[in-house]
Write a protein that holds these residues in place. Structure first.
Motif, short mmCIF file in Angstrom:
data_model
loop_
_atom_site.label_atom_id
_atom_site.label_comp_id
_atom_site.label_asym_id
_atom_site.label_seq_id
_atom_site.Cartn_x
_atom_site.Cartn_y
_atom_site.Cartn_z
N THR A 212 43.16 45.86 42.00
CA THR A 212 41.94 45.04 42.05
C THR A 212 42.38 43.58 41.99
OG1 THR A 212 41.76 45.00 39.63
CG2 THR A 212 40.58 46.77 40.76
N GLY A 213 41.44 42.66 41.88
CA GLY A 213 41.78 41.28 41.60
C GLY A 213 41.73 40.34 42.79
N PRO A 214 41.93 39.05 42.52
CA PRO A 214 41.76 38.02 43.55
C PRO A 214 42.71 38.16 44.74
CG PRO A 214 42.56 37.06 41.46
CD PRO A 214 42.18 38.46 41.18
N ARG A 217 41.36 40.95 46.94
CA ARG A 217 40.08 40.55 47.53
C ARG A 217 40.22 39.36 48.48
NH1 ARG A 217 38.18 40.42 42.27
NH2 ARG A 217 38.12 38.15 42.34
#
Lengths: 255, 255
Positions: A212-214, A217
């Motif tokens: 997950t995470g920036p 994304r």
């Protein structure tokens, strides 16, 4: 009953001693260390020696010593044609003196002095040259309640390398998390449940799916904020390199 | 009893809905999402809306939406002077429209769709502008059984940044461990107990003290073997950079 001599006084030797000492079907005949002081607190539990001339007969000898000491210690052993095992992830099985039956008993786990180890969670990677030695080594692992996996030299070395990534390198990321928080007035303790959950997640989910995470994304705004917030150039370099790695894995462009 | 409206349909919104729905002392009045299909499976448990004009009165409104949506959604809310919270680690509390009482309810944990979350292990970082809102936010966290920590904006942003290191970046190291093993005929599964133990170790020991391995020992022979074994230049770069980082932390020279 398998009889055993353990050689070495480090964390692996000590944890193996404690575990085999409790195990049924295994009898430890002796514990050898060049530095006898390091293990003398166990002298009421086991015969302790620092003189190889006094070493007793046993079904197997486990050299739980530093990588560089394996070859020389194995050649100093005053007998031949007995089963001699080392416990290293990266040392060649042929580094053991060829006068012995040779094998590897590599516990794929991190051992600390003060942490109890349950061998149920220590996969033992087994390597042998002659096939007859395999059941003895496997029974040693079973006596500890450990899962086993037969591997060849290449597989063992790859596992050891991957272990550096998921253990030593991961721990260094924890350390950086510690540095970042403590140097900027936040509490590292608040991150501990997240650390544990991150490790638990990949027990049942692939790391690819767990991400997950920036970076995944491609959230550039957050990534730029983070880079600005980092005070240490070393931390910035790591941020950028692993972000690139995540973006490469997940088909994003480079930062 | 605190009444609540949840806004958003992602992992955080869904886990918060499930947890608050079970909590005593909290009543969820509505669940809003622009994408009503994403939460329609809960329509028997809660009133679901996709029209902000229908939003009911409540003690607090939790905007569990993407970072970029917080500001706009908060200004679209058809009321003022009510407590409106966002759940983001990196968004400014002032990004919430100033017509509201503003605060942050930041759960410092990783949420996946398919993984159950026990809020006992989710530290809630609380930020408020006006002091009167604090007890309401704290009681919301207490209703979930979650530990709480009052933080300011700077601390929250630092925690979010550190979380990227210990969660997203750590997970990428697991991914690299997966790539290395699977591409060279070894089993990633064998590393799972080590991954878990590495995370457990730092629950009680500082990452500094927990460190082991060739970089810390300055074991050049093993490090060179590892670099030779790595087939991917990206992996080599990460190996070298984090090795340097460990050596810097532990007072060793660079590789």
């Amino acid at each position: 009953m398998i009889s055993l001599v353990i050689l070495g006084s480090g964390n692996v030797a000590t944890h193996l001693f404690k575990a085999f000492n409790k195990a049924e079907n295994v009898k430890i005949n002796q514990w050898y260390s060049r530095r006898i002081d390091a293990i003398s607190s166990y002298k009421n539990d086991i015969e302790i020696i620092d003189d190889l001339a006094k070493i007793k007969d046993a079904d197997a000898y486990i050299l739980a010593v530093s990588d560089d000491a394996i070859s020389e210690l194995s050649s100093q052993l005053p007998f031949e044609n007995k089963l001699v095992l080392h416990t290293s992830g990266s040392v060649n099985v042929y580094d053991i003196d060829k006068k012995h039956k040779r094998g590897v008993f590599y516990p794929l786990q991190t051992f600390s002095k003060d942490t109890e180890i349950d061998f149920k969670h220590v996969p033992i990677c087994i390597e042998t040259i002659d096939k007859k030695s395999y059941p003895i080594i496997k029974n040693l692992a079973i006596a500890l309640g450990a899962p086993t996996k037969r591997v060849n030299s290449d597989q063992r070395k790859v596992l050891h390398l991957a272990a550096v990534f998921v253990n030593n390198f991961t721990n260094q990321l924890y350390r950086i998390g510690h540095e970042i928080t403590e140097s900027q007035g936040a509490e590292f303790d608040l991150l501990k449940p997240l650390i544990l959950e991150t490790a638990k997640k990949v027990q049942n989910l692939s790391p690819f799916k767990a991400q997950t995470g920036p970076a995944k994304r491609d959230d550039k705004k957050t990534m730029l904020k983070h880079l600005k917030l980092l005070e240490n150039q070393h931390h910035k370099d790591i941020y950028q390199l692993i972000t690139n790695s995540i973006q490469h894995t997940h088909g994003r462009k480079k930062l």
